[in-house]
Design a protein around this motif. Structure first.
Motif, PDB file in Angstrom:
ATOM      1  N   SER A   1       0.837  -1.203   0.000  1.00  0.00           N
ATOM      2  CA  SER A   1       0.000   0.000   0.000  1.00  0.00           C
ATOM      3  C   SER A   1       0.872   1.252   0.000  1.00  0.00           C
ATOM      4  N   GLY A   2       2.038   1.160   0.645  1.00  0.00           N
ATOM      5  CA  GLY A   2       2.963   2.300   0.640  1.00  0.00           C
ATOM      6  C   GLY A   2       3.477   2.604  -0.754  1.00  0.00           C
ATOM      7  N   ALA A   3       3.673   1.564  -1.547  1.00  0.00           N
ATOM      8  CA  ALA A   3       4.148   1.756  -2.919  1.00  0.00           C
ATOM      9  C   ALA A   3       3.093   2.472  -3.756  1.00  0.00           C
ATOM     10  N   VAL A   4       1.832   2.060  -3.587  1.00  0.00           N
ATOM     11  CA  VAL A   4       0.733   2.716  -4.319  1.00  0.00           C
ATOM     12  C   VAL A   4       0.615   4.172  -3.851  1.00  0.00           C
ATOM     13  N   ASP A   5       0.768   4.378  -2.557  1.00  0.00           N
ATOM     14  CA  ASP A   5       0.751   5.722  -1.978  1.00  0.00           C
ATOM     15  C   ASP A   5       1.809   6.598  -2.637  1.00  0.00           C
ATOM     16  N   ARG A   6       3.037   6.083  -2.713  1.00  0.00           N
ATOM     17  CA  ARG A   6       4.152   6.844  -3.280  1.00  0.00           C
ATOM     18  C   ARG A   6       3.894   7.227  -4.731  1.00  0.00           C
ATOM     19  N   ILE A   7       3.307   6.290  -5.481  1.00  0.00           N
ATOM     20  CA  ILE A   7       3.021   6.546  -6.895  1.00  0.00           C
ATOM     21  C   ILE A   7       1.948   7.622  -7.036  1.00  0.00           C
ATOM     22  N   LEU A   8       0.856   7.474  -6.299  1.00  0.00           N
ATOM     23  CA  LEU A   8      -0.248   8.441  -6.440  1.00  0.00           C
ATOM     24  C   LEU A   8       0.166   9.830  -5.968  1.00  0.00           C
ATOM     25  N   SER A   9       1.020   9.881  -4.949  1.00  0.00           N
ATOM     26  CA  SER A   9       1.454  11.181  -4.435  1.00  0.00           C
ATOM     27  C   SER A   9       2.262  11.942  -5.483  1.00  0.00           C
ATOM     28  N   LYS A  10       2.828  11.203  -6.449  1.00  0.00           N
ATOM     29  CA  LYS A  10       3.648  11.831  -7.497  1.00  0.00           C
ATOM     30  C   LYS A  10       2.909  11.964  -8.816  1.00  0.00           C
ATOM     31  N   THR A  11       1.645  11.561  -8.855  1.00  0.00           N
ATOM     32  CA  THR A  11       0.889  11.626 -10.102  1.00  0.00           C
ATOM     33  C   THR A  11       0.191  12.978 -10.223  1.00  0.00           C
ATOM     34  N   ALA A  12       0.620  13.766 -11.204  1.00  0.00           N
ATOM     35  CA  ALA A  12       0.010  15.082 -11.422  1.00  0.00           C
ATOM     36  C   ALA A  12      -1.448  14.888 -11.805  1.00  0.00           C
ATOM     37  N   GLY A  13      -2.339  15.692 -11.233  1.00  0.00           N
ATOM     38  CA  GLY A  13      -3.756  15.592 -11.559  1.00  0.00           C
ATOM     39  C   GLY A  13      -4.530  14.783 -10.539  1.00  0.00           C
ATOM     40  N   VAL A  14      -3.798  14.191  -9.596  1.00  0.00           N
ATOM     41  CA  VAL A  14      -4.461  13.454  -8.511  1.00  0.00           C
ATOM     42  C   VAL A  14      -4.424  14.337  -7.272  1.00  0.00           C
ATOM     43  N   SER A  15      -5.590  14.726  -6.807  1.00  0.00           N
ATOM     44  CA  SER A  15      -5.631  15.666  -5.682  1.00  0.00           C
ATOM     45  C   SER A  15      -5.745  14.973  -4.333  1.00  0.00           C
ATOM     46  N   LYS A  16      -6.406  13.838  -4.335  1.00  0.00           N
ATOM     47  CA  LYS A  16      -6.683  13.171  -3.063  1.00  0.00           C
ATOM     48  C   LYS A  16      -6.937  11.697  -3.337  1.00  0.00           C
ATOM     49  N   TYR A  17      -6.624  10.857  -2.371  1.00  0.00           N
ATOM     50  CA  TYR A  17      -6.909   9.433  -2.552  1.00  0.00           C
ATOM     51  C   TYR A  17      -6.945   8.748  -1.201  1.00  0.00           C
ATOM     52  N   GLU A  18      -7.664   7.652  -1.164  1.00  0.00           N
ATOM     53  CA  GLU A  18      -7.719   6.846   0.056  1.00  0.00           C
ATOM     54  C   GLU A  18      -7.333   5.419  -0.324  1.00  0.00           C
ATOM     55  N   ILE A  19      -6.406   4.875   0.418  1.00  0.00           N
ATOM     56  CA  ILE A  19      -5.945   3.515   0.172  1.00  0.00           C
ATOM     57  C   ILE A  19      -6.350   2.652   1.355  1.00  0.00           C
ATOM     58  N   SER A  20      -7.046   1.571   1.079  1.00  0.00           N
ATOM     59  CA  SER A  20      -7.402   0.643   2.155  1.00  0.00           C
ATOM     60  C   SER A  20      -6.776  -0.713   1.899  1.00  0.00           C
ATOM     61  N   LEU A  21      -5.785  -1.006   2.723  1.00  0.00           N
ATOM     62  CA  LEU A  21      -5.125  -2.315   2.627  1.00  0.00           C
ATOM     63  C   LEU A  21      -6.122  -3.402   3.034  1.00  0.00           C
ATOM     64  N   GLU A  22      -6.934  -3.092   4.032  1.00  0.00           N
ATOM     65  CA  GLU A  22      -7.916  -4.041   4.537  1.00  0.00           C
ATOM     66  C   GLU A  22      -8.935  -4.435   3.469  1.00  0.00           C
ATOM     67  N   ASN A  23      -9.431  -3.419   2.756  1.00  0.00           N
ATOM     68  CA  ASN A  23     -10.451  -3.701   1.740  1.00  0.00           C
ATOM     69  C   ASN A  23      -9.873  -3.914   0.343  1.00  0.00           C
ATOM     70  N   GLN A  24      -8.558  -3.736   0.232  1.00  0.00           N
ATOM     71  CA  GLN A  24      -7.903  -3.880  -1.080  1.00  0.00           C
ATOM     72  C   GLN A  24      -8.465  -2.873  -2.085  1.00  0.00           C
ATOM     73  N   THR A  25      -8.761  -1.691  -1.612  1.00  0.00           N
ATOM     74  CA  THR A  25      -9.326  -0.685  -2.516  1.00  0.00           C
ATOM     75  C   THR A  25      -8.510   0.600  -2.509  1.00  0.00           C
ATOM     76  N   VAL A  26      -8.588   1.288  -3.647  1.00  0.00           N
ATOM     77  CA  VAL A  26      -7.968   2.606  -3.797  1.00  0.00           C
ATOM     78  C   VAL A  26      -9.027   3.507  -4.431  1.00  0.00           C
ATOM     79  N   VAL A  27      -9.338   4.598  -3.748  1.00  0.00           N
ATOM     80  CA  VAL A  27     -10.303   5.558  -4.267  1.00  0.00           C
ATOM     81  C   VAL A  27      -9.536   6.838  -4.592  1.00  0.00           C
ATOM     82  N   VAL A  28      -9.681   7.296  -5.830  1.00  0.00           N
ATOM     83  CA  VAL A  28      -8.867   8.424  -6.298  1.00  0.00           C
ATOM     84  C   VAL A  28      -9.750   9.574  -6.777  1.00  0.00           C
ATOM     85  N   HIS A  29      -9.439  10.759  -6.327  1.00  0.00           N
ATOM     86  CA  HIS A  29     -10.106  11.982  -6.782  1.00  0.00           C
ATOM     87  C   HIS A  29      -9.152  12.667  -7.743  1.00  0.00           C
ATOM     88  N   SER A  30      -9.586  12.852  -8.978  1.00  0.00           N
ATOM     89  CA  SER A  30      -8.627  13.324  -9.970  1.00  0.00           C
ATOM     90  C   SER A  30      -9.289  14.033 -11.138  1.00  0.00           C
TER      91      SER A  30
END
Lengths: 68, 68
Positions: free
Chosen positions: B18-47
């Motif tokens: 999940s940290g790897a996905v976090d690192r990638i999204l934090s560097k993706t231009a156009g992505v303002s906010k996101y929630e990563i849930s390791l428990e639910n295996q989901t990534v929700v992205v606002h972009s």
């Protein structure tokens, strides 16, 4: 083309981590062979690419990478 | 620019994943906010990006991704 061997330290904490690096390298053109060690946190790559190019490919995984 | 919210199922098995996905999204231009849930295996992205573009960004992690 001449092939070189490069070693990297990659922060991988589970088989999902090493599997992700595996998936990336298997799709990287110019990479012929590689060994991933989750135990040693190392990735050894045989490639016609430059060390920087291989570094960037691994870095795309989002894992902490360091050239050795 | 209009922002959309996209959900993805991402195979993450440890906090390194999940940290790897976090690192990638934090560097993706156009992505303002996101929630990563390791428990639910989901990534929700606002972009402002398209869903395909966000999908490809996450896919670069080498993790199994599925659009929801």
């Amino acid at each position: 083309m001449t092939e070189s061997t490069y070693s990297f330290k990659v922060g991988m904490t589970c088989s999902g981590c090493s599997g992700a690096v595996d998936r990336i390298l298997s799709k990287t053109a110019g990479v012929s062979k590689y060994e991933i060690s989750l135990e040693n946190q190392t990735v050894v790559v045989h490639s016609t690419l430059s060390k920087d190019e291989v570094f960037e490919a691994i870095k795309k995984s989002g894992k902490p990478v360091e050239a050795l």
